[in-house]
Design a protein around this motif. Structure first.
Motif, PDB file in Angstrom:
ATOM      1  N   SER A 150     -21.881  18.710 -37.321  1.00  0.00           N
ATOM      2  CA  SER A 150     -21.035  18.024 -38.297  1.00  0.00           C
ATOM      3  C   SER A 150     -19.839  18.882 -38.717  1.00  0.00           C
ATOM      4  CB  SER A 150     -21.864  17.689 -39.539  1.00  0.00           C
ATOM      5  OG  SER A 150     -21.040  17.288 -40.602  1.00  0.00           O
ATOM      6  N   PRO A 151     -18.613  18.386 -38.542  1.00  0.00           N
ATOM      7  CA  PRO A 151     -17.434  19.132 -39.013  1.00  0.00           C
ATOM      8  C   PRO A 151     -17.447  19.325 -40.528  1.00  0.00           C
ATOM      9  CG  PRO A 151     -16.794  17.426 -37.453  1.00  0.00           C
ATOM     10  CD  PRO A 151     -18.226  17.181 -37.788  1.00  0.00           C
ATOM     11  N   LEU A 152     -17.945  18.325 -41.270  1.00  0.00           N
ATOM     12  CA  LEU A 152     -17.979  18.436 -42.731  1.00  0.00           C
ATOM     13  C   LEU A 152     -18.925  19.540 -43.186  1.00  0.00           C
ATOM     14  CD1 LEU A 152     -17.923  14.691 -43.865  1.00  0.00           C
ATOM     15  CD2 LEU A 152     -16.070  16.368 -43.967  1.00  0.00           C
ATOM     16  N   LEU A 153     -20.071  19.651 -42.519  1.00  0.00           N
ATOM     17  CA  LEU A 153     -21.020  20.705 -42.868  1.00  0.00           C
ATOM     18  C   LEU A 153     -20.443  22.074 -42.518  1.00  0.00           C
ATOM     19  CD1 LEU A 153     -23.726  21.550 -43.961  1.00  0.00           C
ATOM     20  CD2 LEU A 153     -24.755  21.063 -41.728  1.00  0.00           C
ATOM     21  N   SER A 154     -19.739  22.162 -41.406  1.00  0.00           N
ATOM     22  CA  SER A 154     -19.082  23.417 -41.021  1.00  0.00           C
ATOM     23  C   SER A 154     -18.040  23.809 -42.059  1.00  0.00           C
ATOM     24  CB  SER A 154     -18.428  23.273 -39.648  1.00  0.00           C
ATOM     25  OG  SER A 154     -19.379  22.934 -38.676  1.00  0.00           O
ATOM     26  N   PHE A 155     -17.279  22.815 -42.530  1.00  0.00           N
ATOM     27  CA  PHE A 155     -16.270  23.069 -43.561  1.00  0.00           C
ATOM     28  C   PHE A 155     -16.933  23.541 -44.848  1.00  0.00           C
ATOM     29  CE2 PHE A 155     -13.370  21.549 -46.955  1.00  0.00           C
ATOM     30  CZ  PHE A 155     -12.264  22.309 -46.615  1.00  0.00           C
ATOM     31  N   LEU A 156     -18.086  22.940 -45.185  1.00  0.00           N
ATOM     32  CA  LEU A 156     -18.828  23.353 -46.380  1.00  0.00           C
ATOM     33  C   LEU A 156     -19.251  24.813 -46.291  1.00  0.00           C
ATOM     34  CD1 LEU A 156     -20.356  22.758 -49.046  1.00  0.00           C
ATOM     35  CD2 LEU A 156     -22.299  22.024 -47.636  1.00  0.00           C
ATOM     36  N   ILE A 157     -19.709  25.231 -45.112  1.00  0.00           N
ATOM     37  CA  ILE A 157     -20.127  26.626 -44.919  1.00  0.00           C
ATOM     38  C   ILE A 157     -18.952  27.566 -45.164  1.00  0.00           C
ATOM     39  CG2 ILE A 157     -20.956  28.306 -43.224  1.00  0.00           C
ATOM     40  CD1 ILE A 157     -22.458  25.943 -41.892  1.00  0.00           C
ATOM     41  N   ILE A 158     -17.791  27.191 -44.637  1.00  0.00           N
ATOM     42  CA  ILE A 158     -16.599  28.032 -44.820  1.00  0.00           C
ATOM     43  C   ILE A 158     -16.221  28.103 -46.300  1.00  0.00           C
ATOM     44  CG2 ILE A 158     -14.130  28.219 -44.325  1.00  0.00           C
ATOM     45  CD1 ILE A 158     -14.732  27.005 -41.566  1.00  0.00           C
ATOM     46  N   ILE A 159     -16.298  26.965 -46.998  1.00  0.00           N
ATOM     47  CA  ILE A 159     -15.943  26.920 -48.421  1.00  0.00           C
ATOM     48  C   ILE A 159     -16.850  27.829 -49.241  1.00  0.00           C
ATOM     49  CG2 ILE A 159     -15.913  25.475 -50.489  1.00  0.00           C
ATOM     50  CD1 ILE A 159     -13.504  25.079 -48.700  1.00  0.00           C
ATOM     51  N   ILE A 160     -18.164  27.741 -49.014  1.00  0.00           N
ATOM     52  CA  ILE A 160     -19.072  28.563 -49.828  1.00  0.00           C
ATOM     53  C   ILE A 160     -19.086  30.015 -49.368  1.00  0.00           C
ATOM     54  CG2 ILE A 160     -20.536  26.595 -50.414  1.00  0.00           C
ATOM     55  CD1 ILE A 160     -22.550  27.578 -48.373  1.00  0.00           C
ATOM     56  N   SER A 161     -18.452  30.310 -48.227  1.00  0.00           N
ATOM     57  CA  SER A 161     -18.315  31.698 -47.782  1.00  0.00           C
ATOM     58  C   SER A 161     -17.134  32.385 -48.458  1.00  0.00           C
ATOM     59  CB  SER A 161     -18.120  31.755 -46.265  1.00  0.00           C
ATOM     60  OG  SER A 161     -19.234  31.240 -45.572  1.00  0.00           O
ATOM     61  N   ILE A 162     -16.216  31.604 -49.007  1.00  0.00           N
ATOM     62  CA  ILE A 162     -14.996  32.160 -49.594  1.00  0.00           C
ATOM     63  C   ILE A 162     -15.285  33.133 -50.742  1.00  0.00           C
ATOM     64  CG2 ILE A 162     -12.940  31.565 -50.956  1.00  0.00           C
ATOM     65  CD1 ILE A 162     -12.573  29.144 -49.172  1.00  0.00           C
ATOM     66  N   PRO A 163     -16.157  32.791 -51.712  1.00  0.00           N
ATOM     67  CA  PRO A 163     -16.388  33.740 -52.815  1.00  0.00           C
ATOM     68  C   PRO A 163     -16.878  35.106 -52.359  1.00  0.00           C
ATOM     69  CG  PRO A 163     -17.228  31.582 -53.399  1.00  0.00           C
ATOM     70  CD  PRO A 163     -16.859  31.510 -51.952  1.00  0.00           C
ATOM     71  N   SER A 164     -17.788  35.147 -51.381  1.00  0.00           N
ATOM     72  CA  SER A 164     -18.287  36.445 -50.921  1.00  0.00           C
ATOM     73  C   SER A 164     -17.198  37.220 -50.181  1.00  0.00           C
ATOM     74  CB  SER A 164     -19.509  36.262 -50.018  1.00  0.00           C
ATOM     75  OG  SER A 164     -19.216  35.468 -48.891  1.00  0.00           O
ATOM     76  N   ILE A 165     -16.423  36.518 -49.351  1.00  0.00           N
ATOM     77  CA  ILE A 165     -15.347  37.179 -48.607  1.00  0.00           C
ATOM     78  C   ILE A 165     -14.297  37.735 -49.557  1.00  0.00           C
ATOM     79  CG2 ILE A 165     -13.436  36.803 -47.000  1.00  0.00           C
ATOM     80  CD1 ILE A 165     -15.207  34.842 -45.488  1.00  0.00           C
ATOM     81  N   TYR A 166     -13.895  36.917 -50.532  1.00  0.00           N
ATOM     82  CA  TYR A 166     -12.847  37.373 -51.440  1.00  0.00           C
ATOM     83  C   TYR A 166     -13.381  38.279 -52.536  1.00  0.00           C
ATOM     84  CZ  TYR A 166      -9.587  34.514 -48.967  1.00  0.00           C
ATOM     85  OH  TYR A 166      -8.784  34.013 -47.971  1.00  0.00           O
ATOM     86  N   GLY A 167     -14.698  38.221 -52.793  1.00  0.00           N
ATOM     87  CA  GLY A 167     -15.284  39.221 -53.679  1.00  0.00           C
ATOM     88  C   GLY A 167     -15.145  40.609 -53.074  1.00  0.00           C
ATOM     89  N   ILE A 168     -15.422  40.700 -51.760  1.00  0.00           N
ATOM     90  CA  ILE A 168     -15.206  41.965 -51.046  1.00  0.00           C
ATOM     91  C   ILE A 168     -13.738  42.347 -51.101  1.00  0.00           C
ATOM     92  CG2 ILE A 168     -15.293  43.081 -48.775  1.00  0.00           C
ATOM     93  CD1 ILE A 168     -17.731  41.317 -48.150  1.00  0.00           C
TER      94      ILE A 168
END
Length: 277
Positions: A150-168
């Motif tokens: 699912s492209p939408l589920l893939s997009f969701l994974i990227i969205i919830i990965s943003i806080p950890s990436i930008y926290g670093i």
């Protein structure tokens, strides 16, 4: 309705970064080239090492759960490129302002200083959306990238990965501003990510102690979840443990990022080294 000064400051930083990017159109060429040439060496090395009898491909499939090694590597290298971009541009944003001689004047603005990083965050999110769109198109055209899940589920994974990436990124930007050193810190962090996060190989081949470290790094879970969804069609229920970890680690790392920024603020204020080269 009057706009909040904080929102105005964040948007001002975003507009500034956009103007700088448009001022140097050759940077856009890099966005077109890197998605093609960066995975190129890994893919052809894997093909060369796999031999002609397909035995290595069968072994790879048993370990990774997929025989599509091309998509496996493309997903890993794309997430690594996003992390690398974040470290170089967003992670060193405050240091870049120091070198330009503009950080002190920005620091005098009557708004919370964290808005400078938040503005850079907004720009990086916008930039990476464009980058991912270009990457997806080029992967399909050049590498015949196969999107099963699912492209939408893939997009969701990227969205919830943003806080950890930008926290670093917040932590990294703060430490770089304090220590005045960029290159060695970037090489160290991205080197750790490339070794421990399974960018181009299954984590099962790592020794136990390295595998345990890899499980702590959020990027490992982002890549693993994306591979499961894109390559094997996994559902939300299949990757819920990784989703929970990304949410939890994102909250922790963003909190640590804000703490690191406040700590750095105090240190440079006490030492008077805000504008030092």
């Amino acid at each position: 309705m009057k706009r909040s000064p904080i929102i105005t400051a964040i948007l001002s930083v975003f507009k500034k970064e956009l103007k700088i990017f448009l001022r140097y159109p050759s940077w856009f060429i890099a966005m077109l080239i890197w998605p093609i040439i960066f995975p190129f060496g890994y893919l052809f090395t894997a093909k060369a090492l796999s031999g002609t009898d397909g035995q290595s491909l069968a072994a790879f499939s048993n370990i990774s759960g997929t025989s599509d090694y091309i998509s496996f590597m493309l997903i890993g290298t794309t997430m690594w490129m996003i992390m690398n971009t974040m470290l170089w541009s967003f992670g060193t944003s405050l240091r870049t302002e120091q070198i330009r001689g503009t950080l002190e004047s920005n620091w005098l603005c009557p708004v919370p200083k964290i808005t400078i990083l938040l503005g850079h965050s907004l720009w990086e999110i916008f930039f990476n959306i464009i980058f991912l769109t270009i990457t997806a198109i080029e992967f399909k055209l050049v590498y015949n990238f196969k999107f099963i899940g699912s492209p939408l589920l893939s997009f969701l994974i990227i969205i919830i990965s943003i806080p950890s990436i930008y926290g670093i990124g917040f932590i990294f930007a703060s430490l770089v501003m304090w220590q005045k050193e960029t290159n060695s810190m970037v090489f160290l962090v991205r080197g750790i990510m490339s070794v421990f996060c399974g960018i181009t190989y299954p984590l099962a081949v790592l020794p136990n102690w390295m595998g345990n470290i890899s499980k702590v790094i959020p990027l490992t879970h982002s890549i693993s979840a994306l591979r499961s969804v894109i390559s094997t069609g996994a559902t939300l229920a299949d990757i819920k443990s990784q989703i929970y970890y990304l949410i939890f680690s994102g909250i922790i790392l963003m909190a640590l990022g804000f703490l690191a920024f406040n700590f750095t603020q105090r240190k440079v204020k006490e030492s008077g080294s805000l504008g030092h080269f």
